[in-house]
Design a protein around this motif. Sequence first.
Motif, mmCIF file in Angstrom:
data_model
loop_
_atom_site.group_PDB
_atom_site.id
_atom_site.type_symbol
_atom_site.label_atom_id
_atom_site.label_comp_id
_atom_site.label_asym_id
_atom_site.label_seq_id
_atom_site.Cartn_x
_atom_site.Cartn_y
_atom_site.Cartn_z
ATOM 1 N N ILE A 160 -12.497 -17.550 -1.140
ATOM 2 C CA ILE A 160 -11.741 -16.364 -0.749
ATOM 3 C C ILE A 160 -10.634 -16.120 -1.771
ATOM 4 O O ILE A 160 -9.857 -17.029 -2.071
ATOM 5 C CB ILE A 160 -11.100 -16.565 0.646
ATOM 6 C CG1 ILE A 160 -12.173 -16.817 1.706
ATOM 7 C CG2 ILE A 160 -10.250 -15.364 1.025
ATOM 8 C CD1 ILE A 160 -11.626 -17.118 3.082
ATOM 9 N N ASN B 207 -7.779 -17.508 5.939
ATOM 10 C CA ASN B 207 -8.124 -18.590 4.998
ATOM 11 C C ASN B 207 -7.544 -19.939 5.430
ATOM 12 O O ASN B 207 -7.453 -20.865 4.642
ATOM 13 C CB ASN B 207 -7.725 -18.236 3.563
ATOM 14 C CG ASN B 207 -6.229 -18.116 3.363
ATOM 15 O OD1 ASN B 207 -5.455 -18.267 4.300
ATOM 16 N ND2 ASN B 207 -5.823 -17.844 2.144
ATOM 17 N N TYR C 175 -7.068 -14.773 -3.072
ATOM 18 C CA TYR C 175 -5.787 -14.729 -2.353
ATOM 19 C C TYR C 175 -4.714 -14.208 -3.294
ATOM 20 O O TYR C 175 -4.481 -14.768 -4.357
ATOM 21 C CB TYR C 175 -5.460 -16.135 -1.862
ATOM 22 C CG TYR C 175 -4.225 -16.256 -0.998
ATOM 23 C CD1 TYR C 175 -4.045 -15.439 0.120
ATOM 24 C CD2 TYR C 175 -3.251 -17.205 -1.276
ATOM 25 C CE1 TYR C 175 -2.920 -15.571 0.915
ATOM 26 C CE2 TYR C 175 -2.127 -17.345 -0.477
ATOM 27 C CZ TYR C 175 -1.966 -16.522 0.618
ATOM 28 O OH TYR C 175 -0.865 -16.658 1.422
ATOM 29 N N ARG D 75 -3.200 -15.190 7.055
ATOM 30 C CA ARG D 75 -3.223 -16.615 6.735
ATOM 31 C C ARG D 75 -4.096 -17.408 7.703
ATOM 32 O O ARG D 75 -4.462 -18.552 7.407
ATOM 33 C CB ARG D 75 -1.799 -17.164 6.697
ATOM 34 C CG ARG D 75 -0.987 -16.564 5.552
ATOM 35 C CD ARG D 75 0.504 -16.738 5.735
ATOM 36 N NE ARG D 75 0.929 -18.109 5.483
ATOM 37 C CZ ARG D 75 1.237 -18.565 4.272
ATOM 38 N NH1 ARG D 75 1.177 -17.765 3.232
ATOM 39 N NH2 ARG D 75 1.592 -19.804 4.097
ATOM 40 N N VAL E 245 -10.284 -26.403 2.117
ATOM 41 C CA VAL E 245 -10.258 -26.256 0.664
ATOM 42 C C VAL E 245 -11.502 -25.517 0.171
ATOM 43 O O VAL E 245 -11.427 -24.613 -0.662
ATOM 44 C CB VAL E 245 -10.116 -27.651 0.007
ATOM 45 C CG1 VAL E 245 -10.394 -27.569 -1.473
ATOM 46 C CG2 VAL E 245 -8.720 -28.210 0.254
ATOM 47 N N ILE F 30 -0.615 -12.779 -3.353
ATOM 48 C CA ILE F 30 0.607 -12.679 -2.548
ATOM 49 C C ILE F 30 1.646 -11.820 -3.260
ATOM 50 O O ILE F 30 1.566 -11.583 -4.458
ATOM 51 C CB ILE F 30 1.201 -14.075 -2.245
ATOM 52 C CG1 ILE F 30 1.444 -14.866 -3.531
ATOM 53 C CG2 ILE F 30 0.300 -14.823 -1.305
ATOM 54 C CD1 ILE F 30 2.079 -16.213 -3.282
ATOM 55 N N ARG G 99 -11.201 -21.815 1.119
ATOM 56 C CA ARG G 99 -10.240 -21.055 0.319
ATOM 57 C C ARG G 99 -10.754 -20.776 -1.080
ATOM 58 O O ARG G 99 -10.420 -19.761 -1.690
ATOM 59 C CB ARG G 99 -8.912 -21.817 0.238
ATOM 60 C CG ARG G 99 -8.178 -21.818 1.562
ATOM 61 C CD ARG G 99 -6.925 -22.653 1.482
ATOM 62 N NE ARG G 99 -6.528 -23.084 2.822
ATOM 63 C CZ ARG G 99 -5.936 -24.235 3.068
ATOM 64 N NH1 ARG G 99 -5.674 -25.076 2.086
ATOM 65 N NH2 ARG G 99 -5.601 -24.548 4.298
ATOM 66 N N ARG G 100 -11.568 -21.684 -1.620
ATOM 67 C CA ARG G 100 -12.103 -21.445 -2.963
ATOM 68 C C ARG G 100 -13.092 -20.284 -2.972
ATOM 69 O O ARG G 100 -13.424 -19.751 -4.016
ATOM 70 C CB ARG G 100 -12.755 -22.721 -3.501
ATOM 71 C CG ARG G 100 -11.729 -23.763 -3.858
ATOM 72 C CD ARG G 100 -12.333 -25.075 -4.279
ATOM 73 N NE ARG G 100 -11.265 -26.082 -4.349
ATOM 74 C CZ ARG G 100 -11.470 -27.369 -4.592
ATOM 75 N NH1 ARG G 100 -12.698 -27.806 -4.819
ATOM 76 N NH2 ARG G 100 -10.467 -28.202 -4.626
ATOM 77 N N LEU H 171 -4.651 -21.069 6.035
ATOM 78 C CA LEU H 171 -3.358 -21.613 5.623
ATOM 79 C C LEU H 171 -2.561 -21.903 6.883
ATOM 80 O O LEU H 171 -1.639 -22.698 6.899
ATOM 81 C CB LEU H 171 -2.605 -20.621 4.738
ATOM 82 C CG LEU H 171 -3.090 -20.555 3.286
ATOM 83 C CD1 LEU H 171 -2.437 -19.419 2.543
ATOM 84 C CD2 LEU H 171 -2.844 -21.885 2.578
#
Lengths: 409, 312
Positions: free
Chosen positions: B77, B48, B79, B45, B71, B81, B74-75, B50
């Motif tokens: 990468i 990216n 992700y 985390r 933001v 979970i 993250r777009r 978080l």
Amino acid sequence: MTLASDAALAPAVEASLARRKDAEARANPLLVLIVTGMVVALGSLGFVAVAPNRILSGKAVPLWSAVEPGSALLVGALVVALGVAALVRSGPWRDRMTAIVAAALLIACVAAAGHAGSLVAADSGPIARTSLGAAFWIVAAGSAFALADATGRLAPHPLAQAAIAAAVVSLLAALAFSGALSDLSLAREFANRQSVYGAEVVRHMALVGGALAGALPIGGVLGVVALRRPGWRKPLFGTLNLVQTIPSIAIFGLLIGPLSALAGAAPFLRTLGIGGIGAAPAVIALTLYGLLPIARGTFTGLASVPEPVIDAARGMGLDERQILWKVSIPLALPILVAALRVVVVQLTGLTVVAALIGAGGLGSFIFQGLGQTATDLILLGALSAIVLALIADLALRSLGAVLTSGRPS
Amino acid sequence: MIVLDRLTKHFGATTAVDQLSLTVPTGSICALVGPSGCGKSTTLRLINRLIEPDGGRVLIDGTDTAGLAPVTLRRRIGYVIQSIGLFPHWSIARNISTVPELLGWPEARIEARVDELLDLVGLDPAQYRERRPHELSGGQQQRVGVARALAADPDLLLMDEPFGALDPVTRDGLQAALIDIQARTGKTVVIVTHDIDEAIRLASLIAVLDKGRLIQQGAPRDLLSRPVTPFVEAFVGGPHRGLRLLQVTPVGERTDYGNVTSGEPIAAEATLDVALERMVAGSIDRLPVRDRAGRQGTLSLADVVAREVTGP
């Protein structure tokens, strides 16, 4: 306990389970209670109350002497039919029968009351008043409840229930428009105030709407704040709870002083209609009452959104606003709409009190009725407020069902 | 290439990640493994953002991620979970198109991309495009989760115990799908797992973490054959270390090419555990081997259990 005694016990347990299942299959205890209540009420209480004029209190008249035997027999027969429905085997057939008989009984009961009013008017002249009696209310409320209970099981979808409610209400409205009910005291009070009735209904809704316009954004923001800052939760909801416990009359009264002082200090506010009495304090007080359920509902709704969904959304690059509007709010919608329903119903009721400080609305009929000891005028205001609240509730439930269609339940 | 440079993160008094440095080459699968609470998820985390680090840097292809808007970062990468986190109120297609929509792709391109990705993860687009997440099984939902992460064609994919909640059969299928997808797309993948078998199967680079520190990093075989501490030895091997070594050693390495045996040959690229399985199943102690070039040889049971030939 040994296995042997377990085995010995098993048949007894089975038998008792079977008995219970049998009993469930046989009778609907709630419906039995309702029908028993109806029978007792029709036998011992007045169906209508007849008074020589508007102010004097009336004399209770039982069903069989209030209407012609044919009408009384019809109502009686429908009560018996409802009793039969309560005792047949459970299943969709019973619910269908219950729904149809209950709807017919509700309409027959209202028609019989109208019929009784016409007979009294023909007999004792136009000044005499026919009010609705205890037996009428018990039969009407009981059949409405039986209808709601049966349709709830037959058609659980809110849209279907709204349709059924609309059908029954339009039948009752048709009855009223046909003139069959015009000799009832309630209808006379309505006729006397027909010119202002529509305006007061609109005013009532405007007061509720004004309060919502304040309470929705403020309460919504407070709910979001409570979610994002756990430390603020306790003091915030504590304060809002406190507001909720202040009696509404007290808040209305308490606002008179500051608002008239404000209007005195800034006269242009007076031109906007803001003063110690009237709509302004009413809307402010109602807004305060609306805050807790809205903030609480927003908080609960947003907190119910699964954490992994938020985590995934953030991890994919949605910003906080996008997470709120695209993910959290849509997922919280069922709870948000439920909170809105609570607020609208609650405010519709509370707005009645606002008439006391000159804000108008349906409460003005109630306070006039109290002043004139005219029970049916009180009833006119109260019934209208109840109907308004029920319509809003049903409309919002339907809205909620439409907005969340296709979701996992 | 992802470079973690002395990354540090404290939560109150505890140090979740402690001066962690790691380089993940482009196009490789790197597994962060360790017991729970070792800081592997926190590390993921931090990549990216978080979680923001208290110290150190993350460089992606030489760019310090601290200089980018979170933001935007993250777009770029993917992700994935463990709890999948599909948006329950959106169709599968809309779930997959989340990031492309945020990036403002034209509708036709998004639609084509959704179908392409559903194909890639092995779900029939015609059948699944308009379904809601709750109508899919857990394994299918995670396939959609992977498709959603790949939607905007990111170079880097972060996966936090992606298959941890699935049953073993479904997990096997998804691991195979991931190996296949990675081979076809050449993505760099950083995957967090506590399952060492999963790490051995998927990763070309394994980083073992304990108490926020990087204890050892290397190819699965290096870790199994030369663990630097008893902790690593216990964690990666334990009672199954010998068996796991078979899983990462190719048949070709132990083959005697001067000796030809008849029968159905095993590929030289296959691993020793497969060869051993065939020997046990067939009650034989010699297997014919054939490599890609067509060279033939023999693998004997004695060679399978022979001592590891340690490199330079």
